[in-house]
Design an enzyme around this catalytic site. Sequence first.
Site, PDB file in Angstrom:
ATOM      1  N   LYS A 197       0.858  -1.191   0.000  1.00  0.00           N
ATOM      2  CA  LYS A 197       0.000   0.000   0.000  1.00  0.00           C
ATOM      3  C   LYS A 197       0.892   1.238   0.000  1.00  0.00           C
ATOM      4  O   LYS A 197       1.931   1.268   0.663  1.00  0.00           O
ATOM      5  CB  LYS A 197      -0.892  -0.020   1.240  1.00  0.00           C
ATOM      6  N   SER A 203      -9.637   1.789   3.056  1.00  0.00           N
ATOM      7  CA  SER A 203      -8.796   2.560   2.155  1.00  0.00           C
ATOM      8  C   SER A 203      -7.787   1.727   1.370  1.00  0.00           C
ATOM      9  O   SER A 203      -7.288   2.173   0.346  1.00  0.00           O
ATOM     10  CB  SER A 203      -8.031   3.613   2.962  1.00  0.00           C
ATOM     11  N   SER A 213      -9.717  -0.526   7.207  1.00  0.00           N
ATOM     12  CA  SER A 213      -9.141  -0.331   5.872  1.00  0.00           C
ATOM     13  C   SER A 213      -8.464  -1.559   5.262  1.00  0.00           C
ATOM     14  O   SER A 213      -8.088  -1.528   4.098  1.00  0.00           O
ATOM     15  CB  SER A 213      -8.137   0.822   5.891  1.00  0.00           C
TER      16      SER A 213
END
Lengths: 477, 493
Positions: B81, B156, B180
Site C-alpha cells: 500500500k 482505504s 481499511s
Amino acid sequence: MQFEPIIGLEVHCQLATRSKLFCSCATTFGVAANHQVCPVCLGMPGTLPVINTLAVDYAVRLALAVGAKLNTRSIFSRKQYFYPDLPKGYQITQYDQPYCEGGEITVDQNTRVRLTRIHLEEDAGKNLHGSDASYCDYNRAGMPLVEIVSQPEITSAVAAADYLRSLRSLVRHLGISDGNLEEGSFRCDANVSLRLKGTTKLGTRCEIKNLNSFRNVERAINYEIQRQGDILEQGGQIVQHTLLFDADSGRTAPMRAKEESHDYRYMPDPDLPPLCLSADRIEKISKELPELPQAMAARFIETYSIPDSSATLLTSDRDLAAYFESVNSMVDGKVAAKIVANWVIGEFLPVATELKWDLTKPNIDAAHLAGLLKLLGDDVISSKIAKTVFEEMLKNGESAKDIVDRLGLTQVTDQSSITALIDQVIDANPEQLRQFLSGKEKIFGFFVGQVMKLSHGKMNPALVNSILTEKLAQRRE
Amino acid sequence: MSDLRPFSLSAAEISQRVHAGDISIREVADFYVQRTEAYASKLNTHLYWNASNIADQVKDQESKLKSGLKLPLAGVPVLIKDNICTRSVPTTCASKMLENFRPPFDAHVVERLVAAGALIFGKTNCDEFAMGSTSENSAYGPVRNPWNVDYVPGGSSGGSAAAVAADLAPVALGSDTGGSIRQPAAFCGIYGLKPTYGTVSRYGLIAYGSSLDQIGPFARTVADTALLFDVISGHDQRDSTSRAIPPFQTRNGVGSPDTNLKGKRIGIVKEFFSAGLDESTRQALSKAVDLYKDLGAEIKEVSLPSLKYSISAYYLIATAEASANLARFDGIRYGQRQEEAGATLRDVYQKTRSHGFGTEVKQRIMLGTFALSAGYYDAYYAKATAARHLISNEFTRAFANVDWLISPTSPTTAFRLGEKIDDPLAMYLSDICTLAVNLAGLPALSVPCGWDEKGLPIGMQLIGPPLGEEALLKGALAYEQTANHIGSRIPKF
C-alpha cells in the site's frame, strides 16, 4: 505607590547525552548545518520517536537532587504549531502530566527558590535569515531538554541571577548538562510582573526571552521592572507581551507587533507509551547521585578548614572543586589547604576564566600547580617568587622546578651569604644607619628592601629579618 | 516455460516450488509482470511499479537462494500500500502532497519482506492518507473492483485488495485504522487481517491515526495470510508501541487444519446484526454460523452496548491524531510546495496544504483540529477516549466467555463507484462493524463467506482477544476447509 517585582524563571537546559531525545543522532555543538539529522528528527513521514533512556535518567537525577516529587507515570504530549524550524508541526513535550513536580533550588544558606515543575521535551531547529531567503538548520531539532519552571516568588533581578547561577552549578555538578549559556545549552526566559507591596494578587506579567548571560538577565529584569513601574505609576495597565531583550540597547521590546494567542492543541502523543519509572530505577539513580554543591561546601569547610566564602566559590563548579581537591592531595601536606585554596581562587581561577580553560584539562594542571606549591612549602622559593614562577608557567607549561632551576630562583637560606649581603648593605648606607640608631626604627624596612632588591628576592625573608635585627643591634653597641 | 496459471498458486506454493527448483524466481516475476501490464491500469490498482526494479530484485533474491538461505517468501511478489515507505521508491499516500516523494528508508515490514525473499512488486492505490472506505479519495483516480469494475473495491487499502483479488500478486500489505484492510478484503472476496495493535511495527507506515493504525496482510488463502503475518510481525525497537513478542509462527502459528471445533465458543455480536444489514449478508453470515455449529462450536449471543459510541469515538480520535500527524506536510522539507514571489510564510502553508490535500483529508484535519481546540478538548477528545475505554472493557468481558466473535465485516457489499462519495456520513456509518476493533486494539480477520445477488463478495469478520490471531486463523481455516463454495469462483474483469 510602592510596587514589588515578582519574577518566575523558566530554564531550558540541554541534557548532555550523546544522542538526541528520540533518535540516535549525535548532539555535538557547532556541526555544519543539517549534518546532524536523520529521518526521525527531520520528522519524515513514517518515522517514530523512541525515548533516550539516558536522558530520562539524567532528568530523574535532577528531580532527586532538588527534592522534587517524581511521577512514576508521566505522559508525552504533542504541542502543535506551524513553524519551519519545527519538523513535525508539533513539539514532543510534557504537558499536564510531567515527570517531576515541586522541589527547590538552594541558592545559599538562607535562600531557597521553590520549583513548580520540571519536564522533558525536545528542542526545535533554527531558522536562519538571509537577505533574500530564510534557511532551516535542524541540527538542534530533537535535542534533549529539561524545562525547569520556578515558582513566581523571586523578588529582584539580583536574586534571579543568583538562582540561575545556583541552578547552573547544580546541573553541572550532576553531570547532566554543560550549562553553556553561549552555546544555548542553558537558556532562560523570565516572567516579570509588579504588584502593590503587601498584596498577594499577581499583576499582569510579561515574558522576556533571549537572555543569554546572567548579566543580561539582571539588566533585562531591572529594565522591565522600571518600565512596568512607570506605566503603573501613571495609572496605565500592563499588556501581556512576549518581549525580546536587546543587549545593545539594554531594552525590552515586544516580539510581535500584535500579540497572537496560541492554541497549542496539546494532545497525548500516541507514538509514545506513558513514561513509567520503576522504584528500582529511581533507587539506582539515587544511589549514583553525586555530592551536591551545598554538601560539598560543608565538607570543604570541615575537612580543609577553609573559609565559607572560599568553599562556596570552589564548589560553585564541579570541575573547579575537583581541581582544588586534586592539587591539595598532591602537595603532600607541605602547604596548608587554605594556601592551596587561596592559590586556586586568587591566581589560577582568574587566568582560567580569562583564557576560557576547560577545567577538566586546564593548561596548568593539578600536578603543575602542586609542584609549585610544594616548592613554596619547602621554602625553596618565597611566595613572591612563587607568583613569578606561576607567570612563567603560563608561558610554556614548564614545571615549577625547571623554571626555578633555569632562572636560578632558589631561595637563599645560607646564613653566611645573607650575613655578608646585610653587612654590605649596612656599610653602603651610613646615613640610614645613623637614622636607625637615633631611634627611627621604621628605617628597618629600608634595609630589608635593599637586601631583597640586591638578591632579586631570593633571600629567605624570615632569615633576612632575624639576621638584620641582630646586625643592627650589634652596630648600636 | 512455466506452467503458471492465474489464480493457480498461493504464496506458500510459489515459495515451495522455488525452493524445490521447480520454477525460478524469474519465471514467477515474469508471469506477474505480464499480469500487471495487462490489468493494473484497467483496475487502477497500482500507483507505481517498475519492471527493471523488479528484475534487480529477482537477481538479489536468486543469489540469496543460491547461497542456501531458507526464504519463507522466496520469489513471492508482494504489493505494498502506498502509505508504507519504500526506500527510493515513490510513496505518495495517493496524495498530490507527496507526488514524487521518495523516502530515504524502507518501512520495517518492507525490510522483513525483502529479507524473507519477497519481491516488492509495486505500490498500490488507496484513499488519500488512508482516509476513506472506497479508494475513491485518491488523487490518482479510483480503484475498481475486479468482481465488477463499476463497483468500488472498498478502502482505504482498495488497491492492495483488488490486486490480490485479481491475482496481480498472491499477497499484499494494507493498513487498517478503522477497517481499511478488512472492509476491502470483504468487498473483494479475499482474506484481510488487522493484527493486534503493536504486533506489526508501524515504522515506515505514514501515520493516519497512530493509536489505531496497524499494517496487515491480504491473501486469497488462510495459509498465505498466516505466512505473511508471520514475516511482518514481531518486535521492532524503532516503534515504541511495538509489543515485545516474537513473530507469529514462532509463537504458535496456525498449524494443520483442524475442522473439529468442539469446545470452541463463538460469540455473535447482537449489535452488528441490527438494522441496515443487507439481507444477503445476513443470510451468508447465518449460514457460516450454522457451519461453525456443525463443526462442533458452541454459539453464544453477545451484547456490547457501548458499540453505539464507536463511530463518534473513532472519528474524534482518528481525526485528532490525523490533524497532528499531517501537520508535517507543510511544503518546507519535502513534498510539493506552492510558492509565489513575495509569498509570506503563512501563504506558503495555506497554499501548499490547500492544494496538496484532497477534500476528505482536509475535512478530517479540520474535524480533528476542532476537537483538540481550547475549550473543546474535554467535550470531544477526552470523552471519546473515555468511550474507547468502555468499548475496550466490554470486549474484555466478552472474551472471558468466548474464543472469538463473529460479525459481518460490512453491513453491505461493495458500493457503486460514486454512490457514496458525496455523502461522507453514510460512508462513515458503513464502517460500523470494523471501527470498534481498532479502538480496542484487537485482531480481526475478514473471511470471504459468499456472494450477493449481484455476484459481489460478502465478508465475515472474526474478532479475537489481544494476540488472538492464532484462534482467528484456525477458525478461518476450519471454515475454508469446509465451506466449499469459497475459492471456486474467479473474478472476471
